[in-house]
Motif scaffolding. Structure first.
Motif, mmCIF file in Angstrom:
data_model
loop_
_atom_site.group_PDB
_atom_site.id
_atom_site.type_symbol
_atom_site.label_atom_id
_atom_site.label_comp_id
_atom_site.label_asym_id
_atom_site.label_seq_id
_atom_site.Cartn_x
_atom_site.Cartn_y
_atom_site.Cartn_z
ATOM 1 N N VAL A 253 0.839 -1.201 0.000
ATOM 2 C CA VAL A 253 0.000 0.000 0.000
ATOM 3 C C VAL A 253 0.876 1.254 0.000
ATOM 4 C CG1 VAL A 253 -1.767 1.280 1.268
ATOM 5 C CG2 VAL A 253 -1.885 -1.210 1.154
ATOM 6 N N PHE A 254 1.901 1.260 0.837
ATOM 7 C CA PHE A 254 2.831 2.387 0.869
ATOM 8 C C PHE A 254 3.599 2.497 -0.440
ATOM 9 C CE2 PHE A 254 7.167 3.968 1.814
ATOM 10 C CZ PHE A 254 6.836 5.290 2.108
ATOM 11 N N LEU A 255 4.028 1.371 -0.985
ATOM 12 C CA LEU A 255 4.786 1.404 -2.234
ATOM 13 C C LEU A 255 3.944 1.950 -3.384
ATOM 14 C CD1 LEU A 255 6.774 -1.951 -1.991
ATOM 15 C CD2 LEU A 255 7.588 0.377 -1.578
ATOM 16 N N GLN A 256 2.662 1.652 -3.382
ATOM 17 C CA GLN A 256 1.784 2.212 -4.407
ATOM 18 C C GLN A 256 1.634 3.720 -4.221
ATOM 19 O OE1 GLN A 256 -1.780 -0.076 -4.884
ATOM 20 N NE2 GLN A 256 -2.579 1.206 -6.538
ATOM 21 N N HIS A 257 1.628 4.153 -2.977
ATOM 22 C CA HIS A 257 1.613 5.585 -2.650
ATOM 23 C C HIS A 257 2.855 6.268 -3.238
ATOM 24 C CE1 HIS A 257 1.164 9.212 -0.243
ATOM 25 N NE2 HIS A 257 2.229 8.933 0.490
ATOM 26 N N VAL A 258 4.019 5.676 -3.035
ATOM 27 C CA VAL A 258 5.273 6.228 -3.563
ATOM 28 C C VAL A 258 5.283 6.189 -5.086
ATOM 29 C CG1 VAL A 258 7.769 5.903 -3.668
ATOM 30 C CG2 VAL A 258 6.574 5.704 -1.475
ATOM 31 N N HIS A 259 4.853 5.064 -5.641
ATOM 32 C CA HIS A 259 4.823 4.936 -7.096
ATOM 33 C C HIS A 259 3.948 6.018 -7.723
ATOM 34 C CE1 HIS A 259 3.317 2.556 -10.830
ATOM 35 N NE2 HIS A 259 4.317 3.344 -11.158
ATOM 36 N N GLY A 260 2.776 6.251 -7.128
ATOM 37 C CA GLY A 260 1.887 7.283 -7.656
ATOM 38 C C GLY A 260 2.515 8.663 -7.593
ATOM 39 N N GLY A 261 3.268 8.933 -6.525
ATOM 40 C CA GLY A 261 3.953 10.215 -6.427
ATOM 41 C C GLY A 261 5.024 10.378 -7.473
ATOM 42 N N ILE A 262 5.791 9.317 -7.725
ATOM 43 C CA ILE A 262 6.828 9.358 -8.762
ATOM 44 C C ILE A 262 6.189 9.558 -10.132
ATOM 45 C CG2 ILE A 262 8.590 7.989 -9.950
ATOM 46 C CD1 ILE A 262 9.223 6.688 -7.238
ATOM 47 N N TRP A 263 5.120 8.841 -10.397
ATOM 48 C CA TRP A 263 4.444 8.938 -11.694
ATOM 49 C C TRP A 263 3.911 10.349 -11.931
ATOM 50 C CZ3 TRP A 263 -0.653 9.470 -13.633
ATOM 51 C CH2 TRP A 263 -0.819 9.064 -14.970
ATOM 52 N N TYR A 264 3.323 10.950 -10.890
ATOM 53 C CA TYR A 264 2.845 12.325 -11.013
ATOM 54 C C TYR A 264 4.007 13.277 -11.309
ATOM 55 C CZ TYR A 264 1.952 17.063 -9.509
ATOM 56 O OH TYR A 264 1.920 18.439 -9.468
ATOM 57 N N ALA A 265 5.101 13.142 -10.562
ATOM 58 C CA ALA A 265 6.244 14.033 -10.740
ATOM 59 C C ALA A 265 6.838 13.910 -12.137
ATOM 60 C CB ALA A 265 7.309 13.735 -9.684
ATOM 61 N N ALA A 266 6.796 12.693 -12.689
ATOM 62 C CA ALA A 266 7.346 12.464 -14.017
ATOM 63 C C ALA A 266 6.409 12.925 -15.126
ATOM 64 C CB ALA A 266 7.659 10.984 -14.209
ATOM 65 N N LYS A 267 5.120 12.645 -14.971
ATOM 66 C CA LYS A 267 4.179 12.841 -16.070
ATOM 67 C C LYS A 267 3.244 14.039 -15.892
ATOM 68 C CE LYS A 267 4.209 9.821 -18.786
ATOM 69 N NZ LYS A 267 5.086 9.569 -19.960
ATOM 70 N N GLY A 268 3.000 14.430 -14.653
ATOM 71 C CA GLY A 268 2.130 15.565 -14.392
ATOM 72 C C GLY A 268 0.687 15.342 -14.767
ATOM 73 N N LYS A 269 0.254 14.099 -14.778
ATOM 74 C CA LYS A 269 -1.092 13.780 -15.218
ATOM 75 C C LYS A 269 -2.035 13.629 -14.014
ATOM 76 C CE LYS A 269 0.361 11.503 -19.498
ATOM 77 N NZ LYS A 269 -0.086 12.575 -20.376
ATOM 78 N N LEU A 270 -3.059 14.453 -13.987
ATOM 79 C CA LEU A 270 -4.096 14.372 -12.973
ATOM 80 C C LEU A 270 -5.460 14.322 -13.663
ATOM 81 C CD1 LEU A 270 -2.842 17.043 -10.412
ATOM 82 C CD2 LEU A 270 -2.771 14.574 -10.140
ATOM 83 N N PRO A 271 -6.449 13.667 -13.051
ATOM 84 C CA PRO A 271 -7.790 13.639 -13.651
ATOM 85 C C PRO A 271 -8.350 15.049 -13.768
ATOM 86 C CG PRO A 271 -7.598 12.039 -11.871
ATOM 87 C CD PRO A 271 -6.376 12.887 -11.818
ATOM 88 N N LYS A 272 -9.085 15.297 -14.831
ATOM 89 C CA LYS A 272 -9.703 16.615 -15.043
ATOM 90 C C LYS A 272 -11.127 16.609 -14.495
ATOM 91 C CE LYS A 272 -6.943 17.660 -19.143
ATOM 92 N NZ LYS A 272 -6.972 17.994 -20.584
#
Length: 247
Positions: A228-247
Motif C-alpha cells: 500500500v505504501f509502495l503504491q503511494h510512492v509509485h503514484g507520487g513518482i508517476w505524477y512528478a514524471a508525467k504531471g497527469k491528474l484527472p480533469k
C-alpha cells in the motif's frame, strides 16, 4: 565446439546487456539521491531497493547515487525525476543548487520522502519547493490518516481513513501553496508539538515550472515492504514524471 561455446557466451552477454538497458530506460528516468549530512535513516537501503523494484515492475529507469557532484546541468538533463530519499542536512554546494533549480525550472519533477524536509535549512528556494521544514516528531506510533484527496495517483488506492504506523513528522515554514493529500488526525496519537486540525503528511504542488510530491512517511524499514505504501510512492513518482491528474 570451442567456437560454439564462445559464440553462446557472447550472445548471452548481449542479451543480459540489452535486458539491463531496457530496465534502465523505460518510459521515464528517475535519479534516487539519498545523501545525508545529518541523521542517517536505517531504512535508506530498503527504500533504495524498493524504488529500484518499482522501476523494474512498472517500466521506468532507476539510477541511484549519494554523490552530489552528479547534480550538474548536463547530468540532470538525463532524468525526469529526482527522488530525495530521506536526505538530511546541507547536501548541495552553490553550483549543485543552481543545477537543481534549473532542473525543476525546465519542467521536471521532484519527489521528497520522509526527511527530505529535514534538509537544506539555509536555502529558502528549497523550503518553498519541498513544501515545509521538519520541526519535531514523537515516538513511533499508530494513527489515523485522513486521506483528504483521493484524485491523485498517490492516493487513488487509499481509504478515506488509513491506519498507519510510522515516525510522524510535525512541520514549520509550510508553503501555503501546497495541495494537501493526507492529514494526520492528532486525536488518534500523541504528537510532540501539536499542529492541530491542519497537520499535512503528504502533499503535491507545481513549483517554479516543475512538479513536486512529498510524503512524510517511510521512516520504518517495514514501510518499504508494504504494498500500500509502495503504491503511494509509485503514484507520487508517476505524477512528478508525467504531471497527469484527472480533469
Amino acid at each position: 565446439m570451442k567456437l560454439k561455446s564462445t559464440f553462446l557466451t557472447f550472445l548471452l552477454a548481449i542479451l543480459v546487456s540489452a535486458g539491463s538497458f531496457a530496465q534502465q530506460g523505460g518510459q521515464f528516468r528517475v535519479l534516487v539521491f539519498s545523501k545525508t549530512a545529518g541523521f542517517r535513516h536505517q531504512s535508506i537501503p530498503e527504500g533504495v531497493a524498493a524504488v529500484k523494484k518499482l522501476g523494474q515492475e512498472n517500466g521506468f529507469g532507476v539510477y541511484v547515487t549519494e554523490d552530489a557532484n552528479q547534480f550538474t546541468d548536463e547530468n540532470l538533463a538525463k532524468y525526469d525525476v529526482v527522488v530525495l530519499l530521506s536526505t538530511t542536512g546541507t547536501i548541495f554546494n552553490d553550483a549543485q543548487k543552481a543545477a537543481f533549480q534549473k532542473f525543476v525550472q525546465s519542467g521536471k519533477g521532484v519527489v521528497g520522502i520522509h526527511s527530505a524536509t529535514d534538509t537544506e535549512y539555509e536555502w529558502p528556494w528549497y523550503n518553498q519547493m519541498i513544501g515545509a521544514y521538519f520541526l519535531a516528531h514523537p515516538r513511533q506510533q499508530t494513527l489515523r490518516m485522513q486521506v483528504l484527496d483521493r484524485s491523485h495517483p498517490s492516493t487513488w488506492h487509499l481509504p478515506e481513513n488509513w491506519l498507519w504506523f510510522d515516525e510522524l513528522y510535525e512541520f514549520r515554514n509550510i508553503n501555503p501553496a501546497i495541495k494537501v493529500l493526507i492529514n494526520a488526525d492528532e486525536s488518534t496519537y500523541e504528537p510532540a508539538k501539536p499542529m492541530g486540525a491542519n497537520h499535512p503528511m503528504a502533499w503535491y504542488h507545481e513549483f517554479d515550472g516543475g512538479r513536486v510530491f512529498y510524503t512524510a512517511l517511510g521512516h520504518v524499514e517495514a514501510a518499504w515492504a508494504n504494498p500500500v505504501f509502495l503504491q503511494h510512492v509509485h503514484g507520487g513518482i508517476w505524477y512528478a514524471a508525467k504531471g497527469k491528474l484527472p480533469k
